[in-house]
Design an enzyme around this catalytic site. Sequence first.
Site, mmCIF file in Angstrom:
data_model
loop_
_atom_site.group_PDB
_atom_site.id
_atom_site.type_symbol
_atom_site.label_atom_id
_atom_site.label_comp_id
_atom_site.label_asym_id
_atom_site.label_seq_id
_atom_site.Cartn_x
_atom_site.Cartn_y
_atom_site.Cartn_z
ATOM 1 N N LYS A 177 -25.224 7.152 -21.212
ATOM 2 C CA LYS A 177 -25.340 7.897 -22.421
ATOM 3 C C LYS A 177 -23.854 8.571 -23.152
ATOM 4 O O LYS A 177 -23.848 8.787 -24.241
ATOM 5 C CB LYS A 177 -26.338 8.959 -22.307
ATOM 6 C CG LYS A 177 -27.682 8.320 -21.771
ATOM 7 C CD LYS A 177 -28.568 9.606 -21.639
ATOM 8 C CE LYS A 177 -29.901 9.180 -20.793
ATOM 9 N NZ LYS A 177 -30.564 10.271 -20.483
ATOM 10 N N GLY A 178 -23.176 8.912 -21.967
ATOM 11 C CA GLY A 178 -21.932 9.680 -22.357
ATOM 12 C C GLY A 178 -21.117 9.472 -23.396
ATOM 13 O O GLY A 178 -20.698 10.525 -24.197
ATOM 14 N N GLU A 199 -15.593 4.727 -23.679
ATOM 15 C CA GLU A 199 -16.044 5.531 -22.444
ATOM 16 C C GLU A 199 -15.988 7.036 -22.771
ATOM 17 O O GLU A 199 -14.857 7.345 -23.579
ATOM 18 C CB GLU A 199 -15.338 5.272 -21.119
ATOM 19 C CG GLU A 199 -16.072 4.202 -20.291
ATOM 20 C CD GLU A 199 -17.202 5.150 -19.347
ATOM 21 O OE1 GLU A 199 -17.678 5.995 -19.865
ATOM 22 O OE2 GLU A 199 -17.531 4.680 -18.580
ATOM 23 N N ASP A 200 -16.615 7.847 -22.106
ATOM 24 C CA ASP A 200 -16.429 9.323 -22.413
ATOM 25 C C ASP A 200 -15.274 9.773 -21.581
ATOM 26 O O ASP A 200 -14.503 10.519 -22.068
ATOM 27 C CB ASP A 200 -17.710 10.176 -22.215
ATOM 28 C CG ASP A 200 -18.444 9.893 -20.768
ATOM 29 O OD1 ASP A 200 -17.782 8.795 -20.138
ATOM 30 O OD2 ASP A 200 -19.357 10.485 -20.521
ATOM 31 N N ASP A 206 -12.780 9.152 -14.568
ATOM 32 C CA ASP A 206 -12.289 10.024 -13.389
ATOM 33 C C ASP A 206 -11.801 9.279 -12.091
ATOM 34 O O ASP A 206 -10.657 9.254 -12.201
ATOM 35 C CB ASP A 206 -13.721 10.754 -13.070
ATOM 36 C CG ASP A 206 -13.871 11.781 -11.925
ATOM 37 O OD1 ASP A 206 -12.723 12.417 -11.935
ATOM 38 O OD2 ASP A 206 -14.765 12.173 -11.442
ATOM 39 N N LYS A 255 -9.121 11.953 -16.389
ATOM 40 C CA LYS A 255 -8.657 12.835 -15.471
ATOM 41 C C LYS A 255 -7.860 12.244 -14.594
ATOM 42 O O LYS A 255 -8.279 11.644 -13.396
ATOM 43 C CB LYS A 255 -10.032 13.519 -14.675
ATOM 44 C CG LYS A 255 -10.895 14.189 -15.401
ATOM 45 C CD LYS A 255 -11.909 14.806 -14.310
ATOM 46 C CE LYS A 255 -13.187 15.099 -14.877
ATOM 47 N NZ LYS A 255 -14.241 15.628 -13.881
ATOM 48 N N PHE A 289 -14.845 19.485 -13.688
ATOM 49 C CA PHE A 289 -16.051 18.991 -14.369
ATOM 50 C C PHE A 289 -16.142 19.428 -15.844
ATOM 51 O O PHE A 289 -16.113 20.676 -16.132
ATOM 52 C CB PHE A 289 -17.232 19.221 -13.658
ATOM 53 C CG PHE A 289 -18.572 18.499 -13.981
ATOM 54 C CD1 PHE A 289 -18.510 17.015 -13.428
ATOM 55 C CD2 PHE A 289 -19.388 18.841 -15.091
ATOM 56 C CE1 PHE A 289 -19.387 16.199 -13.767
ATOM 57 C CE2 PHE A 289 -20.226 17.917 -15.027
ATOM 58 C CZ PHE A 289 -20.520 16.703 -14.643
ATOM 59 N N VAL A 290 -16.351 18.579 -16.756
ATOM 60 C CA VAL A 290 -16.430 19.150 -18.121
ATOM 61 C C VAL A 290 -17.597 18.868 -18.904
ATOM 62 O O VAL A 290 -18.333 17.642 -18.411
ATOM 63 C CB VAL A 290 -15.185 18.614 -19.101
ATOM 64 C CG1 VAL A 290 -13.843 19.208 -18.761
ATOM 65 C CG2 VAL A 290 -15.165 17.262 -19.013
ATOM 66 N N ASP A 321 -22.446 15.260 -19.819
ATOM 67 C CA ASP A 321 -23.461 16.016 -19.508
ATOM 68 C C ASP A 321 -23.464 16.842 -18.095
ATOM 69 O O ASP A 321 -22.437 16.067 -17.517
ATOM 70 C CB ASP A 321 -24.971 15.460 -19.283
ATOM 71 C CG ASP A 321 -24.792 14.445 -18.472
ATOM 72 O OD1 ASP A 321 -24.074 13.554 -18.347
ATOM 73 O OD2 ASP A 321 -25.821 14.534 -17.479
ATOM 74 N N ARG A 348 -25.032 17.814 -23.887
ATOM 75 C CA ARG A 348 -24.320 16.752 -24.603
ATOM 76 C C ARG A 348 -24.231 16.915 -26.133
ATOM 77 O O ARG A 348 -23.584 16.358 -26.827
ATOM 78 C CB ARG A 348 -25.462 15.737 -24.497
ATOM 79 C CG ARG A 348 -25.415 14.951 -23.205
ATOM 80 C CD ARG A 348 -26.169 13.427 -23.144
ATOM 81 N NE ARG A 348 -26.637 13.054 -21.978
ATOM 82 C CZ ARG A 348 -25.935 12.391 -21.120
ATOM 83 N NH1 ARG A 348 -24.750 12.089 -21.198
ATOM 84 N NH2 ARG A 348 -26.703 12.101 -19.913
HETATM 85 P P1 IMP Z 1 -15.497 7.634 -12.229
HETATM 86 O O1 IMP Z 1 -16.544 6.270 -11.827
HETATM 87 O O2 IMP Z 1 -15.363 8.383 -11.217
HETATM 88 O O3 IMP Z 1 -14.640 7.210 -13.038
HETATM 89 O O4 IMP Z 1 -16.717 8.496 -13.160
HETATM 90 C C1 IMP Z 1 -17.108 8.159 -14.270
HETATM 91 C C2 IMP Z 1 -18.164 8.566 -14.768
HETATM 92 O O5 IMP Z 1 -18.651 9.656 -14.082
HETATM 93 C C3 IMP Z 1 -18.202 9.016 -16.334
HETATM 94 O O6 IMP Z 1 -18.754 8.000 -17.179
HETATM 95 C C4 IMP Z 1 -19.129 10.240 -16.604
HETATM 96 O O7 IMP Z 1 -20.348 9.788 -16.682
HETATM 97 C C5 IMP Z 1 -19.111 10.968 -14.864
HETATM 98 N N1 IMP Z 1 -18.033 11.951 -15.044
HETATM 99 C C6 IMP Z 1 -16.971 11.992 -14.397
HETATM 100 N N2 IMP Z 1 -16.386 13.303 -14.713
HETATM 101 C C7 IMP Z 1 -17.422 14.106 -15.415
HETATM 102 C C8 IMP Z 1 -17.328 15.398 -16.129
HETATM 103 O O8 IMP Z 1 -16.208 16.100 -15.912
HETATM 104 N N3 IMP Z 1 -18.478 15.528 -16.791
HETATM 105 C C9 IMP Z 1 -19.367 14.666 -16.870
HETATM 106 N N4 IMP Z 1 -19.434 13.635 -16.660
HETATM 107 C C10 IMP Z 1 -18.357 13.261 -15.603
HETATM 108 MG MG MG Z 2 -20.701 8.160 -18.258
#
Ligand code: IMP
Ligand code: MG
Length: 169
Positions: free
Chosen positions: A37-38, A92-93, A96, A124, A145-146, A152, A158
Site C-alpha cells: 500500500k505504501g 515504491e515508497d 531500505d 535509506k 523509521f519514517v 505506515d 499513512r
Molecule cells: P526493504 O525490503 O528492507 O527494502 O524494505 C522495504 C519495505 O519495508 C518498504 O516497501 C516499506 O513497506 C517498509 N519500510 C522500510 N522502511 C520503512 C520506514 O521507515 N517506514 C515505513 N515502512 C518502511
Molecule cells: Mg512498502
Amino acid sequence: MNVLIEENEIRKKVRELGSRINTDYKGRNPVIIGVLKGAFVFLADLLRETDIPLEVDFLSIHSYNGAESSGVVRITHDLSLNIEDRDVILVEDIIDTGRTVKYILDNLRTRKPRSLAVCSLLNKEERRVIEVPLKYVGFKIPGFFVVGYGLDYDNRYRNLKYIGVLDDK
Ligand code: IMP
Ligand code: MG
C-alpha cells in the site's frame, strides 16, 4: 512526531520527478506500477505531474517482516496488465535493505518488459544489503523509521501530508 520532510518539499520533489519522467519517456507510453500500500499517495501525486500517455497498474505484496525485512515476499494482488515489451516504471515508497524491491524486480523481469526502472520517493541508502538500481529517487534519508505520505507504522499514519519520525522509534 517530528517532521523530517515537509509537505511543500515533497510537492516540489514530486514535480521534479514527474518532469524527468515526461522527458525520459516521451513518446513511449510506459506502464507505471505502484507497490501497495505504501506507494499509493506518492503515485497519485506523481501521475498528476506527468503529461505523457501512460498506463497505471498496482501490485500488492505481503512481506514476512520481523524486526527487519527478510525479503520473503508474497504477491497478494498481481498486475492486471501484461507488461511484455512495455517500458515499466516501478514506483515504491521507500527502499531500505533493498530486499523487497529486488524480489519484485526479479519477478517482473520474468515477464520480459522492454525496460524496467525504479522510482522511489525515499532511499535509506546506508541500510542497503542488496544493491538495486534506482533510476529516480526523491530523498536520501537516514536509517531510521519514517511514516506519513503513504508510509505506515502498524497501518497508521499513512494520511499525514509530510514525512515524519515517530518519537519513540
Ligand atoms: P526493504 O525490503 O528492507 O527494502 O524494505 C522495504 C519495505 O519495508 C518498504 O516497501 C516499506 O513497506 C517498509 N519500510 C522500510 N522502511 C520503512 C520506514 O521507515 N517506514 C515505513 N515502512 C518502511
Ligand atoms: Mg512498502
